[in-house]
Design a protein around this motif. Sequence first.
Motif, PDB file in Angstrom:
ATOM      1  N   VAL A  28       0.847  -1.201   0.000  1.00  0.00           N
ATOM      2  CA  VAL A  28       0.000   0.000   0.000  1.00  0.00           C
ATOM      3  C   VAL A  28       0.878   1.246   0.000  1.00  0.00           C
ATOM      4  O   VAL A  28       0.644   2.185  -0.762  1.00  0.00           O
ATOM      5  N   ALA A  29       1.895   1.247   0.857  1.00  0.00           N
ATOM      6  CA  ALA A  29       2.804   2.399   0.923  1.00  0.00           C
ATOM      7  C   ALA A  29       3.476   2.632  -0.427  1.00  0.00           C
ATOM      8  O   ALA A  29       3.556   3.771  -0.899  1.00  0.00           O
ATOM      9  N   ASP A  30       3.933   1.562  -1.056  1.00  0.00           N
ATOM     10  CA  ASP A  30       4.558   1.686  -2.380  1.00  0.00           C
ATOM     11  C   ASP A  30       3.571   2.279  -3.376  1.00  0.00           C
ATOM     12  O   ASP A  30       3.934   3.144  -4.179  1.00  0.00           O
ATOM     13  N   ARG A  31       2.337   1.821  -3.308  1.00  0.00           N
ATOM     14  CA  ARG A  31       1.316   2.267  -4.267  1.00  0.00           C
ATOM     15  C   ARG A  31       1.068   3.767  -4.182  1.00  0.00           C
ATOM     16  O   ARG A  31       0.861   4.427  -5.194  1.00  0.00           O
ATOM     17  N   LEU A  57       4.562   6.355  -0.287  1.00  0.00           N
ATOM     18  CA  LEU A  57       4.982   6.676   1.076  1.00  0.00           C
ATOM     19  C   LEU A  57       5.851   5.562   1.629  1.00  0.00           C
ATOM     20  O   LEU A  57       5.829   4.436   1.146  1.00  0.00           O
ATOM     21  N   HIS A  58       6.594   5.887   2.674  1.00  0.00           N
ATOM     22  CA  HIS A  58       7.321   4.887   3.450  1.00  0.00           C
ATOM     23  C   HIS A  58       6.289   4.171   4.322  1.00  0.00           C
ATOM     24  O   HIS A  58       5.305   4.788   4.755  1.00  0.00           O
ATOM     25  N   PRO A  59       6.455   2.872   4.610  1.00  0.00           N
ATOM     26  CA  PRO A  59       5.476   2.161   5.456  1.00  0.00           C
ATOM     27  C   PRO A  59       5.226   2.827   6.811  1.00  0.00           C
ATOM     28  O   PRO A  59       4.092   2.866   7.282  1.00  0.00           O
ATOM     29  N   THR A  60       6.268   3.382   7.433  1.00  0.00           N
ATOM     30  CA  THR A  60       6.070   4.080   8.707  1.00  0.00           C
ATOM     31  C   THR A  60       5.210   5.322   8.507  1.00  0.00           C
ATOM     32  O   THR A  60       4.334   5.621   9.327  1.00  0.00           O
ATOM     33  N   ASP A  61       5.436   6.027   7.408  1.00  0.00           N
ATOM     34  CA  ASP A  61       4.638   7.222   7.108  1.00  0.00           C
ATOM     35  C   ASP A  61       3.172   6.842   6.914  1.00  0.00           C
ATOM     36  O   ASP A  61       2.272   7.551   7.373  1.00  0.00           O
ATOM     37  N   LEU A  62       2.939   5.725   6.224  1.00  0.00           N
ATOM     38  CA  LEU A  62       1.577   5.249   6.010  1.00  0.00           C
ATOM     39  C   LEU A  62       0.892   4.943   7.338  1.00  0.00           C
ATOM     40  O   LEU A  62      -0.257   5.342   7.560  1.00  0.00           O
ATOM     41  N   GLN A  63       1.591   4.278   8.242  1.00  0.00           N
ATOM     42  CA  GLN A  63       0.981   3.952   9.531  1.00  0.00           C
ATOM     43  C   GLN A  63       0.791   5.203  10.383  1.00  0.00           C
ATOM     44  O   GLN A  63      -0.181   5.303  11.130  1.00  0.00           O
ATOM     45  N   CYS A  64       1.680   6.159  10.265  1.00  0.00           N
ATOM     46  CA  CYS A  64       1.481   7.435  10.948  1.00  0.00           C
ATOM     47  C   CYS A  64       0.222   8.105  10.430  1.00  0.00           C
ATOM     48  O   CYS A  64      -0.590   8.611  11.207  1.00  0.00           O
TER      49      CYS A  64
END
Length: 157
Positions: A31-34, A37-44
Amino acid sequence: MAGSARERLLEELSTVSRRYMASYALFNQAVADRIGLHPTDLQCLNLLTLEGGPVTTGRIAELTGLTTGSATRLVDRLEKAGYVVRRRDAADRRKVLVLTVPEKIAEFGRMWERLSGGWAALFDDLDDAQLAVVVGHMRRTVDFSGRQIARLRAGDV
């Protein structure tokens, strides 16, 4: 006999939990790649939408466990991607608040709706009591994970 059946179930739960965590981490990465975003940014971003309003970078540091410097860089990346903006707090001009951008959150929400189609159907065969067990398990897991994160960050392992 009951003990060995329980032991087998706990062993299976351990294996399934590891697969679940790995699959979620890989899903989060996809999802982050799509959305770039970075995965941490997505979860933030996910956590920010649960906060219900503007937050400080300090609060973002608390939510993510990042240092305030790392949280600031995370906000910089989210701002550059258009997901958040910074605004001075009207009540305290020294304080800077981070606000999500409704249009970008709606865009993200539409993608999430497309991805989560059928998710609720995973629970169709569960009665309310069974569903309550799943919810309880998830809450306990979140709490447990939070405690383990704190231990790791404190060097207590």
